[in-house]
Enzyme design. Structure first.
Site, PDB file in Angstrom:
ATOM      1  N   ARG A  27       0.819  -1.214   0.000  1.00  0.00           N
ATOM      2  CA  ARG A  27       0.000   0.000   0.000  1.00  0.00           C
ATOM      3  C   ARG A  27       0.856   1.269   0.000  1.00  0.00           C
ATOM      4  NH1 ARG A  27      -5.390  -0.499   0.857  1.00  0.00           N
ATOM      5  NH2 ARG A  27      -6.094  -2.623   0.856  1.00  0.00           N
ATOM      6  N   ARG A  31      -3.214   6.028   0.101  1.00  0.00           N
ATOM      7  CA  ARG A  31      -3.204   6.174   1.545  1.00  0.00           C
ATOM      8  C   ARG A  31      -2.540   7.459   2.009  1.00  0.00           C
ATOM      9  NH1 ARG A  31      -3.543   0.702   4.752  1.00  0.00           N
ATOM     10  NH2 ARG A  31      -5.558   0.085   3.910  1.00  0.00           N
ATOM     11  N   ARG A  40      -6.854  11.673  -5.939  1.00  0.00           N
ATOM     12  CA  ARG A  40      -8.094  11.068  -5.419  1.00  0.00           C
ATOM     13  C   ARG A  40      -9.218  12.083  -5.248  1.00  0.00           C
ATOM     14  NH1 ARG A  40     -11.514   8.742  -4.217  1.00  0.00           N
ATOM     15  NH2 ARG A  40     -11.629   7.379  -2.423  1.00  0.00           N
ATOM     16  N   ASP A  76      -6.813  -2.647  -7.471  1.00  0.00           N
ATOM     17  CA  ASP A  76      -7.370  -3.214  -6.246  1.00  0.00           C
ATOM     18  C   ASP A  76      -7.738  -4.663  -6.530  1.00  0.00           C
ATOM     19  OD1 ASP A  76      -8.405  -2.173  -3.411  1.00  0.00           O
ATOM     20  OD2 ASP A  76      -9.731  -3.763  -4.123  1.00  0.00           O
ATOM     21  N   TYR A 151     -14.949 -11.396   0.372  1.00  0.00           N
ATOM     22  CA  TYR A 151     -15.689 -10.178  -0.007  1.00  0.00           C
ATOM     23  C   TYR A 151     -16.960 -10.526  -0.769  1.00  0.00           C
ATOM     24  CZ  TYR A 151     -11.909  -7.224   1.607  1.00  0.00           C
ATOM     25  OH  TYR A 151     -10.989  -6.589   2.402  1.00  0.00           O
TER      26      TYR A 151
HETATM   27  O1  CP3 Z   1       0.308   0.760  -3.210  1.00  0.00           O
HETATM   28  C1  CP3 Z   1      -0.640  -0.038  -3.260  1.00  0.00           C
HETATM   29  O2  CP3 Z   1      -0.549  -1.146  -2.739  1.00  0.00           O
HETATM   30  C2  CP3 Z   1      -1.889   0.419  -3.951  1.00  0.00           C
HETATM   31  C3  CP3 Z   1      -2.577  -0.594  -4.762  1.00  0.00           C
HETATM   32  C4  CP3 Z   1      -3.562  -1.432  -3.956  1.00  0.00           C
HETATM   33  C5  CP3 Z   1      -4.856  -1.009  -3.547  1.00  0.00           C
HETATM   34  N1  CP3 Z   1      -5.487  -2.081  -3.011  1.00  0.00           N
HETATM   35  C6  CP3 Z   1      -5.469   0.334  -3.745  1.00  0.00           C
HETATM   36  C7  CP3 Z   1      -6.447   0.811  -2.720  1.00  0.00           C
HETATM   37  C8  CP3 Z   1      -3.400  -2.753  -3.573  1.00  0.00           C
HETATM   38  C9  CP3 Z   1      -2.178  -3.667  -3.723  1.00  0.00           C
HETATM   39  C10 CP3 Z   1      -4.633  -3.157  -2.971  1.00  0.00           C
HETATM   40  C11 CP3 Z   1      -4.867  -4.532  -2.513  1.00  0.00           C
HETATM   41  C12 CP3 Z   1      -6.015  -4.810  -1.654  1.00  0.00           C
HETATM   42  N2  CP3 Z   1      -7.262  -4.253  -1.685  1.00  0.00           N
HETATM   43  C13 CP3 Z   1      -6.027  -5.815  -0.653  1.00  0.00           C
HETATM   44  C14 CP3 Z   1      -4.877  -6.718  -0.307  1.00  0.00           C
HETATM   45  C15 CP3 Z   1      -3.837  -6.000   0.485  1.00  0.00           C
HETATM   46  C16 CP3 Z   1      -4.202  -5.763   1.934  1.00  0.00           C
HETATM   47  O3  CP3 Z   1      -4.142  -4.609   2.337  1.00  0.00           O
HETATM   48  O4  CP3 Z   1      -4.503  -6.720   2.632  1.00  0.00           O
HETATM   49  C17 CP3 Z   1      -7.294  -5.806  -0.056  1.00  0.00           C
HETATM   50  C18 CP3 Z   1      -7.760  -6.686   1.090  1.00  0.00           C
HETATM   51  C19 CP3 Z   1      -8.075  -4.821  -0.735  1.00  0.00           C
HETATM   52  C20 CP3 Z   1      -9.480  -4.448  -0.486  1.00  0.00           C
HETATM   53  C21 CP3 Z   1      -9.590  -3.010  -0.051  1.00  0.00           C
HETATM   54  N3  CP3 Z   1      -9.523  -1.938  -0.910  1.00  0.00           N
HETATM   55  C22 CP3 Z   1      -9.807  -2.513   1.243  1.00  0.00           C
HETATM   56  C23 CP3 Z   1      -9.918  -3.373   2.482  1.00  0.00           C
HETATM   57  C24 CP3 Z   1      -9.886  -1.121   1.140  1.00  0.00           C
HETATM   58  C25 CP3 Z   1     -10.288  -0.122   2.215  1.00  0.00           C
HETATM   59  C26 CP3 Z   1      -9.390   0.059   3.310  1.00  0.00           C
HETATM   60  C27 CP3 Z   1      -8.265   0.958   2.941  1.00  0.00           C
HETATM   61  O5  CP3 Z   1      -8.386   2.175   3.146  1.00  0.00           O
HETATM   62  O6  CP3 Z   1      -7.252   0.460   2.455  1.00  0.00           O
HETATM   63  C28 CP3 Z   1      -9.654  -0.780  -0.208  1.00  0.00           C
HETATM   64  C29 CP3 Z   1      -9.575   0.587  -0.788  1.00  0.00           C
HETATM   65  C30 CP3 Z   1      -8.271   0.946  -1.410  1.00  0.00           C
HETATM   66  N4  CP3 Z   1      -7.611   0.187  -2.347  1.00  0.00           N
HETATM   67  C31 CP3 Z   1      -7.522   2.118  -1.154  1.00  0.00           C
HETATM   68  C32 CP3 Z   1      -6.377   2.038  -1.975  1.00  0.00           C
HETATM   69  C33 CP3 Z   1      -5.252   3.039  -2.109  1.00  0.00           C
HETATM   70  C34 CP3 Z   1      -7.926   3.189  -0.140  1.00  0.00           C
HETATM   71  C35 CP3 Z   1      -7.763   4.585  -0.467  1.00  0.00           C
HETATM   72  C36 CP3 Z   1      -8.762   5.181  -1.436  1.00  0.00           C
HETATM   73  O7  CP3 Z   1      -9.991   5.024  -1.292  1.00  0.00           O
HETATM   74  O8  CP3 Z   1      -8.262   5.890  -2.315  1.00  0.00           O
END
Ligand code: CP3
Length: 342
Positions: A27, A31, A40, A76, A151
């Site tokens: 991540r 973030r 964003r 994602d 999910y």
């Molecule tokens: O640098 C990176 O890793 C960005 C690429 C990336 C995202 N999601 C973008 C994202 C990656 C590799 C993921 C993988 C992902 N997504 C996983 C596996 C990794 C882990 O953290 O366990 C999972 C379980 C998800 C599902 C997911 N997507 C969740 C649980 C959330 C919300 C919680 C959070 O804020 O992370 C997301 C949203 C998401 N995916 C964001 C980002 C950058 C949040 C920020 C936004 O809304 O812009």
């Protein structure tokens, strides 16, 4: 400039000697970076994922700012799920939310097998552009069957995975059908990413640690095996990651990934005894440590480095960067890891 196959991240994946321990952060894009938050503000996250120029921009941001040794594709785990015909949204601060969750055998049929070139061409286009521009390796990724299923079945994030386990225990035939369908699609998705130029692949099985070792073996490992085995001929590193996987580590190693992600609950030297000498460990600083004053972060980073012993170790956090993390701390962490010597 395309990254060389001799890049220290790739060398560490293969167990070759390195001039310094490589480091990247799960991540790392998104973030906490202000330049990501600026993008964003103008675009919903799934729109960023579908726009190759924006994907390239936010994938590159942490490489430029932090000096990490690898880039991870900005996307994602639910992007292919949406392309397989499931309506979903990613809600800020919550995560993926699915309108009509999968609860029975008929629901599984709503999941079309993924055809990467037709269904997610924007991902492949983004990868092709990124690998020509980046000078560090690009990691492609996908969600693993259990984590994606959680999910799909829960309809959103869950603590207990009660509905997922109910289906798993009460209707194993439907469960296996779902695992097969997901494994097949994730495999073709990851193969397409490699063909587009991704130099390593990470399978995110974030929530698999919710399972007992016996249930992992019987209900999930065959699908993971199918993916990892189906990627082996590509000759690029395959990384498997989940949190809370301490009790599963020997089983995970038996599935023959090149790299295993370790969260902060198991010190790397102990993890090493459970996975054996022939796999690279990736981790495992507690992401919350990054919120402490710098001397604490530095001391904890050194502990991780000492336990990793500078061999077959890729420094990372034990899970994703927390949104409240100061990017300057991540930048200093990269310098600390690079200057450390065993
Ligand atoms: O640098 C990176 O890793 C960005 C690429 C990336 C995202 N999601 C973008 C994202 C990656 C590799 C993921 C993988 C992902 N997504 C996983 C596996 C990794 C882990 O953290 O366990 C999972 C379980 C998800 C599902 C997911 N997507 C969740 C649980 C959330 C919300 C919680 C959070 O804020 O992370 C997301 C949203 C998401 N995916 C964001 C980002 C950058 C949040 C920020 C936004 O809304 O812009």
């Amino acid at each position: 400039m395309t990254a060389s196959s001799d890049a220290r991240f790739l060398r560490a994946c293969r167990g070759e000697t390195v001039d310094a321990v490589p480091v990247w952060f799960m991540r790392q894009a998104g973030r906490s970076l202000p330049e990501y938050l600026a993008v964003r503000e103008r675009h919903p996250i799934l729109e960023i994922c579908r726009t190759p120029e924006l994907v390239a921009q936010v994938t590159t941001q942490p490489v430029d700012r932090l000096g990490v040794d690898a880039a991870i594709l900005f996307s994602d785990i639910v992007v292919p799920i949406q392309a397989m015909g499931i309506d979903l949204d990613i809600r800020p601060g919550i995560g993926p939310v699915i309108d009509k969750p999968i609860r029975n055998a008929q629901d599984v049929d709503r999941l079309r097998p993924l055809e990467p070139h037709e269904d997610v061409p924007f991902v492949l286009e983004a990868i092709r552009g990124l690998v020509t521009d980046l000078d560090v390796p690009l990691i492609g990724f996908g969600g693993a069957p259990f984590t994606l299923a959680s999910y799909l079945i829960e309809g959103g994030p869950s603590r207990s995975f009660a509905r997922t386990k109910r289906l798993m225990y009460s209707d194993p035939a439907t469960w296996h059908k779902l695992m097969d369908r997901l494994a097949e699609s994730v495999l073709s998705f990851l193969r397409a990413q490699a063909e587009a130029g991704a130099q390593a692949l990470q399978l995110f099985d974030s929530w698999v640690g919710a399972l007992s070792p016996e249930d992992f073996d019987a209900l999930v490992a065959p699908a993971v095996q199918r993916i990892l085995g189906g990627l082996a001929d590509l000759g690029i590193p395959r990384i498997y990651f989940g949190v809370n996987t301490g009790p599963l580590l020997d089983r995970i190693a038996a599935l023959d990934p090149d790299v295993v992600g370790i969260d902060w609950r198991v010190p790397l030297d102990k993890a090493r005894t459970r996975v054996g000498p022939d796999v690279t460990l990736q981790g495992n600083l507690d992401p919350a440590v990054c919120l402490a004053p710098w001397p604490v972060v530095e001391e904890r980073a050194w502990e991780v480095l000492r336990a990793g012993a500078g061999h077959r170790h890729i420094f990372n956090l034990g899970h994703g960067v927390l949104p409240e993390t100061d990017p300057d701390v991540l930048e200093k962490l990269v310098e600390t890891v690079h200057s450390w010597r065993p």
